[in-house]
Design an enzyme around this catalytic site. Structure first.
Site, PDB file in Angstrom:
ATOM      1  N   ARG A  41     -11.925  57.716 -32.675  1.00 12.73           N
ATOM      2  CA  ARG A  41     -10.863  58.124 -31.455  1.00 12.73           C
ATOM      3  C   ARG A  41     -11.365  59.001 -30.423  1.00 12.73           C
ATOM      4  O   ARG A  41     -12.313  60.039 -30.993  1.00 12.73           O
ATOM      5  CB  ARG A  41      -9.616  58.485 -32.110  1.00 12.73           C
ATOM      6  CG  ARG A  41      -8.844  57.650 -32.824  1.00 12.73           C
ATOM      7  CD  ARG A  41      -7.572  58.052 -33.528  1.00 12.73           C
ATOM      8  NE  ARG A  41      -7.116  57.222 -34.282  1.00 12.73           N
ATOM      9  CZ  ARG A  41      -7.432  57.115 -35.623  1.00 12.73           C
ATOM     10  NH1 ARG A  41      -8.461  57.825 -36.411  1.00 12.73           N
ATOM     11  NH2 ARG A  41      -6.815  55.984 -36.444  1.00 12.73           N
ATOM     12  N   LYS A  71      -6.137  62.622 -36.139  1.00 16.37           N
ATOM     13  CA  LYS A  71      -4.867  61.687 -36.168  1.00 16.37           C
ATOM     14  C   LYS A  71      -4.555  61.675 -37.813  1.00 16.37           C
ATOM     15  O   LYS A  71      -3.405  61.734 -38.194  1.00 16.37           O
ATOM     16  CB  LYS A  71      -4.996  60.526 -35.698  1.00 16.37           C
ATOM     17  CG  LYS A  71      -3.791  59.535 -35.821  1.00 16.37           C
ATOM     18  CD  LYS A  71      -3.808  58.375 -35.100  1.00 16.37           C
ATOM     19  CE  LYS A  71      -2.615  57.522 -35.187  1.00 16.37           C
ATOM     20  NZ  LYS A  71      -2.750  56.154 -34.494  1.00 16.37           N
ATOM     21  N   HIS A 137     -10.076  53.645 -25.827  1.00 14.17           N
ATOM     22  CA  HIS A 137      -9.853  52.807 -27.027  1.00 14.17           C
ATOM     23  C   HIS A 137     -10.464  51.624 -27.493  1.00 14.17           C
ATOM     24  O   HIS A 137     -10.837  51.005 -28.518  1.00 14.17           O
ATOM     25  CB  HIS A 137      -8.333  52.657 -27.228  1.00 14.17           C
ATOM     26  CG  HIS A 137      -7.845  52.833 -28.810  1.00 14.17           C
ATOM     27  ND1 HIS A 137      -8.277  54.107 -29.544  1.00 14.17           N
ATOM     28  CD2 HIS A 137      -7.269  52.110 -29.777  1.00 14.17           C
ATOM     29  CE1 HIS A 137      -7.812  53.858 -30.791  1.00 14.17           C
ATOM     30  NE2 HIS A 137      -7.147  52.693 -30.846  1.00 14.17           N
ATOM     31  N   ARG A 140     -13.791  51.845 -29.456  1.00 14.22           N
ATOM     32  CA  ARG A 140     -13.687  51.831 -30.927  1.00 14.22           C
ATOM     33  C   ARG A 140     -13.143  50.349 -31.308  1.00 14.22           C
ATOM     34  O   ARG A 140     -13.562  49.766 -32.524  1.00 14.22           O
ATOM     35  CB  ARG A 140     -12.183  52.636 -31.220  1.00 14.22           C
ATOM     36  CG  ARG A 140     -11.697  52.768 -32.710  1.00 14.22           C
ATOM     37  CD  ARG A 140     -10.703  53.715 -32.659  1.00 14.22           C
ATOM     38  NE  ARG A 140      -9.723  53.843 -33.833  1.00 14.22           N
ATOM     39  CZ  ARG A 140     -10.189  54.322 -35.067  1.00 14.22           C
ATOM     40  NH1 ARG A 140     -11.263  54.994 -35.128  1.00 14.22           N
ATOM     41  NH2 ARG A 140      -9.207  54.178 -36.092  1.00 14.22           N
ATOM     42  N   HIS A 163      -7.260  52.712 -41.393  1.00 11.47           N
ATOM     43  CA  HIS A 163      -6.058  52.019 -41.066  1.00 11.47           C
ATOM     44  C   HIS A 163      -5.434  52.040 -42.359  1.00 11.47           C
ATOM     45  O   HIS A 163      -5.911  51.805 -43.469  1.00 11.47           O
ATOM     46  CB  HIS A 163      -6.164  50.810 -40.524  1.00 11.47           C
ATOM     47  CG  HIS A 163      -6.689  50.822 -39.385  1.00 11.47           C
ATOM     48  ND1 HIS A 163      -7.277  49.654 -38.494  1.00 11.47           N
ATOM     49  CD2 HIS A 163      -6.669  51.670 -38.320  1.00 11.47           C
ATOM     50  CE1 HIS A 163      -7.541  50.004 -37.301  1.00 11.47           C
ATOM     51  NE2 HIS A 163      -7.090  51.129 -36.966  1.00 11.47           N
ATOM     52  N   TYR A 172      -6.846  45.099 -33.926  1.00 10.01           N
ATOM     53  CA  TYR A 172      -8.265  45.870 -33.504  1.00 10.01           C
ATOM     54  C   TYR A 172      -9.320  44.733 -33.298  1.00 10.01           C
ATOM     55  O   TYR A 172     -10.137  45.079 -32.363  1.00 10.01           O
ATOM     56  CB  TYR A 172      -8.774  46.929 -34.237  1.00 10.01           C
ATOM     57  CG  TYR A 172      -8.096  48.389 -33.996  1.00 10.01           C
ATOM     58  CD1 TYR A 172      -6.715  48.509 -34.148  1.00 10.01           C
ATOM     59  CD2 TYR A 172      -9.147  49.344 -33.818  1.00 10.01           C
ATOM     60  CE1 TYR A 172      -6.314  49.893 -33.683  1.00 10.01           C
ATOM     61  CE2 TYR A 172      -8.577  50.654 -33.663  1.00 10.01           C
ATOM     62  CZ  TYR A 172      -7.196  50.794 -33.408  1.00 10.01           C
ATOM     63  OH  TYR A 172      -6.959  52.258 -33.339  1.00 10.01           O
TER      64      TYR A 172
END
Length: 189
Positions: A41, A71, A137, A140, A163, A172
């Site tokens: 990230r 995160k 993002h 990623r 995740h 994603y």
């Protein structure tokens, strides 16, 4: 603002990756290469310092980037590949251990902001004519999309991304109808 997109086309990706390299803006080039090759990230990328990627005592680049993700709070170890190593070599110059990798032009002890990182990514995307919503993002997501296209199992990507569910990883990957059409055409029983 909608969902961010991965950069799917190889030609578009090459053009995007090299936008700042051709302009000799090596910090911005490194930002893109770091995002594409680590799947981190932007918040984790911006907190990296030179001692995270370079062993000043032994005068060599580290083989892995080790950090605790902001995160998730999970520790992660990322192997430094050839593209990332080359970009780091281009940028190091006379940096100190505590300098940020992505520092402001006026002060290496201050990292650029998330918004500045976003502007760097957006400018390259716009100048390269990329369609869709491309943001920090997207780097990623681009990693995951191309890893999946090269045969990396989604379960491995779920682990890399940290995740909690397969559904998040699936989003994603940016799988579209043409990707599914390819599978149906390839599996011809």
């Amino acid at each position: 603002m909608g969902t961010t997109n991965p950069i799917r086309g190889k030609r578009e990706l090459e053009k995007f990756k090299n936008y700042y390299l051709e302009k000799e803006k090596y910090r911005n080039y490194l930002l893109i290469i770091m995002g594409l090759n680590t799947a981190l990230r932007i918040s984790d990328i911006l907190k990296l310092r030179w001692n995270d990627v370079y062993d000043f005592q032994n005068k060599r680049y580290r083989s892995h980037i080790c950090l605790v993700e902001q995160k998730t709070g999970k520790k992660t170890m990322i192997a430094v590949n050839h593209s990332l190593h080359e970009a780091l070599v281009m940028c190091r110059k006379d940096r100190n251990e505590e300098d940020f990798l992505f520092c402001t032009h006026s002060d290496p002890s201050h990292a650029i902001s998330r918004y500045q990182a976003y502007r760097i990514i957006r400018r390259a995307a716009e100048e390269c004519g990329l369609e869709g919503h491309i943001s920090c993002h997207s780097l990623r997501k681009t990693f995951g999309y191309h890893a999946w296209k090269q045969g990396v199992p989604p379960a491995m990507l779920m682990n890399i991304y940290n995740h909690s569910s397969y559904q998040i990883t699936k989003r994603y990957l940016g799988i579209e109808q043409d990707d599914m059409d390819y599978v149906f055409r390839k599996i011809d029983l």
